[in-house]
Design a protein around this motif. Sequence first.
Motif, PDB file in Angstrom:
ATOM      1  N   ASN A   9       0.851  -1.188   0.000  1.00  0.00           N
ATOM      2  CA  ASN A   9       0.000   0.000   0.000  1.00  0.00           C
ATOM      3  C   ASN A   9       0.885   1.236   0.000  1.00  0.00           C
ATOM      4  OD1 ASN A   9      -2.456  -1.400   0.105  1.00  0.00           O
ATOM      5  ND2 ASN A   9      -2.359  -1.575   2.336  1.00  0.00           N
ATOM      6  N   LEU A  10       0.721   2.083  -0.998  1.00  0.00           N
ATOM      7  CA  LEU A  10       1.496   3.322  -1.109  1.00  0.00           C
ATOM      8  C   LEU A  10       0.527   4.492  -1.002  1.00  0.00           C
ATOM      9  CD1 LEU A  10       4.158   4.725  -1.504  1.00  0.00           C
ATOM     10  CD2 LEU A  10       3.984   4.301  -3.960  1.00  0.00           C
ATOM     11  N   MET A  11       0.509   5.109   0.178  1.00  0.00           N
ATOM     12  CA  MET A  11      -0.464   6.149   0.489  1.00  0.00           C
ATOM     13  C   MET A  11       0.206   7.526   0.470  1.00  0.00           C
ATOM     14  SD  MET A  11      -1.844   4.270   3.936  1.00  0.00           S
ATOM     15  CE  MET A  11      -1.899   2.478   4.065  1.00  0.00           C
ATOM     16  N   GLY A  12      -0.622   8.545   0.431  1.00  0.00           N
ATOM     17  CA  GLY A  12      -0.094   9.895   0.527  1.00  0.00           C
ATOM     18  C   GLY A  12      -1.124  10.923   0.117  1.00  0.00           C
ATOM     19  N   PRO A  13      -0.935  12.172   0.541  1.00  0.00           N
ATOM     20  CA  PRO A  13      -1.865  13.227   0.150  1.00  0.00           C
ATOM     21  C   PRO A  13      -1.744  13.564  -1.328  1.00  0.00           C
ATOM     22  CG  PRO A  13       0.001  14.164   1.315  1.00  0.00           C
ATOM     23  CD  PRO A  13       0.137  12.675   1.414  1.00  0.00           C
ATOM     24  N   THR A  14      -2.699  14.289  -1.831  1.00  0.00           N
ATOM     25  CA  THR A  14      -2.695  14.704  -3.221  1.00  0.00           C
ATOM     26  C   THR A  14      -1.423  15.472  -3.552  1.00  0.00           C
ATOM     27  OG1 THR A  14      -3.984  15.876  -4.903  1.00  0.00           O
ATOM     28  CG2 THR A  14      -3.960  16.853  -2.700  1.00  0.00           C
ATOM     29  N   ALA A  15      -0.878  15.233  -4.737  1.00  0.00           N
ATOM     30  CA  ALA A  15       0.304  15.938  -5.259  1.00  0.00           C
ATOM     31  C   ALA A  15       1.593  15.614  -4.513  1.00  0.00           C
ATOM     32  CB  ALA A  15       0.090  17.459  -5.249  1.00  0.00           C
ATOM     33  N   SER A  16       1.620  14.503  -3.749  1.00  0.00           N
ATOM     34  CA  SER A  16       2.820  14.164  -2.981  1.00  0.00           C
ATOM     35  C   SER A  16       3.871  13.429  -3.803  1.00  0.00           C
ATOM     36  CB  SER A  16       2.436  13.315  -1.761  1.00  0.00           C
ATOM     37  OG  SER A  16       1.799  12.115  -2.169  1.00  0.00           O
ATOM     38  N   GLY A  17       3.494  12.919  -4.986  1.00  0.00           N
ATOM     39  CA  GLY A  17       4.451  12.212  -5.825  1.00  0.00           C
ATOM     40  C   GLY A  17       4.348  10.702  -5.748  1.00  0.00           C
ATOM     41  N   LYS A  18       3.291  10.189  -5.110  1.00  0.00           N
ATOM     42  CA  LYS A  18       3.168   8.739  -4.896  1.00  0.00           C
ATOM     43  C   LYS A  18       2.943   7.962  -6.187  1.00  0.00           C
ATOM     44  CE  LYS A  18      -1.599   9.576  -3.541  1.00  0.00           C
ATOM     45  NZ  LYS A  18      -1.451  11.030  -3.832  1.00  0.00           N
ATOM     46  N   THR A  19       2.205   8.549  -7.139  1.00  0.00           N
ATOM     47  CA  THR A  19       1.935   7.831  -8.393  1.00  0.00           C
ATOM     48  C   THR A  19       3.222   7.630  -9.182  1.00  0.00           C
ATOM     49  OG1 THR A  19      -0.311   8.716  -8.491  1.00  0.00           O
ATOM     50  CG2 THR A  19       0.617   7.851 -10.537  1.00  0.00           C
ATOM     51  N   ALA A  20       4.044   8.678  -9.280  1.00  0.00           N
ATOM     52  CA  ALA A  20       5.326   8.557  -9.980  1.00  0.00           C
ATOM     53  C   ALA A  20       6.205   7.509  -9.309  1.00  0.00           C
ATOM     54  CB  ALA A  20       6.032   9.903 -10.009  1.00  0.00           C
ATOM     55  N   LEU A  21       6.143   7.458  -7.991  1.00  0.00           N
ATOM     56  CA  LEU A  21       6.924   6.478  -7.236  1.00  0.00           C
ATOM     57  C   LEU A  21       6.446   5.060  -7.539  1.00  0.00           C
ATOM     58  CD1 LEU A  21       9.167   6.296  -5.113  1.00  0.00           C
ATOM     59  CD2 LEU A  21       7.406   6.514  -3.345  1.00  0.00           C
ATOM     60  N   ALA A  22       5.137   4.866  -7.599  1.00  0.00           N
ATOM     61  CA  ALA A  22       4.593   3.547  -7.917  1.00  0.00           C
ATOM     62  C   ALA A  22       4.980   3.120  -9.329  1.00  0.00           C
ATOM     63  CB  ALA A  22       3.069   3.568  -7.777  1.00  0.00           C
ATOM     64  N   CYS A  23       5.004   4.070 -10.253  1.00  0.00           N
ATOM     65  CA  CYS A  23       5.386   3.751 -11.635  1.00  0.00           C
ATOM     66  C   CYS A  23       6.852   3.335 -11.706  1.00  0.00           C
ATOM     67  CB  CYS A  23       5.115   4.950 -12.542  1.00  0.00           C
ATOM     68  SG  CYS A  23       3.353   5.276 -12.816  1.00  0.00           S
ATOM     69  N   GLU A  24       7.699   3.949 -10.880  1.00  0.00           N
ATOM     70  CA  GLU A  24       9.109   3.535 -10.825  1.00  0.00           C
ATOM     71  C   GLU A  24       9.210   2.078 -10.376  1.00  0.00           C
ATOM     72  OE1 GLU A  24      12.035   5.889  -8.853  1.00  0.00           O
ATOM     73  OE2 GLU A  24      11.034   7.773  -9.360  1.00  0.00           O
ATOM     74  N   LEU A  25       8.432   1.712  -9.362  1.00  0.00           N
ATOM     75  CA  LEU A  25       8.462   0.334  -8.880  1.00  0.00           C
ATOM     76  C   LEU A  25       7.923  -0.624  -9.945  1.00  0.00           C
ATOM     77  CD1 LEU A  25       7.248   0.770  -5.181  1.00  0.00           C
ATOM     78  CD2 LEU A  25       9.565   0.250  -5.968  1.00  0.00           C
TER      79      LEU A  25
END
Length: 314
Positions: A9-25
């Motif tokens: 589970n990769l959580m975070g507030p809006t605009a925190s950069g979590k989606t880009a991080l998930a794409c890296e993984l």
Amino acid sequence: MSNQLPVINLMGPTASGKTALACELYELGHFELISVDSALVYQDMDIGTAKPSKAEQTRYPHHLIDIITPLEVYSAAQFVEDACALIDDMHARGKTPILVGGTMLYFKALLEGLSSNLPSADYAVRAEIEDKAAREGWEAVYAELCAVDALAGQKFKVSDKQRIIRALEVFKLTGQPITKLQAEQPKNVPYRYTFHNHALLPDRVELHQRIEKRLEIMWSMGFLNEVERLIEKYDLDENLPSMRSVGYRQALEFLKKSDKSLNKKQEMEDKALFATRQLAKRQYTWLRSLQESHKIQTYFTIKQAQENLRNCYG
């Protein structure tokens, strides 16, 4: 990664950069992505939700994006059902699911389960409650809740609008306080999973800068044109769950109820910025609440998260 049936589970507030991080993984090759975002489920709502582009979705496929129209309702219970089916399928194919997003209610429902047999959302009842709030104020709605469910009144604040709506909705539909039904009913917790919880929590000042930049991009990409197209295609009003998404409610009000002057446009943009900051604040609060019950690895910079997640899962 030795635990059976792991779920990241990769959580975070809006605009925190979590989606880009998930794409890296995802690039590492043994992951698949599931969106945990109550706005990304809607078709035709792309710019205002910061939805990954078609090219990005081709390169980094996300499940649970574009699955319903803006006229439909998607509940936390439906999310848990859909997510568990996807997780099981991924595990069967030797993949590890990464659930990424900022809808903390969905994460909470997945981690803790939901009370069974509670009624589904009722659009008419919700509209009735919101109409009362518009006429008499949220204090009057909160007082009504306290009168029928004192325990919920103790747990909620006047500012907890969505929780108040849900509690009153359940009472109006069942005649029973939601706290009583929740205490009586078993929860369906997916114990077969081992959750690895991670949260990206940037400094507030940095996050506000990222939010402001995202909104600037959103306006420049033609967000208002997107909402105009939505109005033409669907019979929208501000009470629909889709139109409660930050940015959309403000844009809908501007396009339908204002003179569309530059002053009103600036006012609308300011309201959208404030609403997005408030959303981030609520997401921080949700995460702190989840941390009380669940082990969550927290990162304060994207670089810190990148290094640790690559070491864990690379």
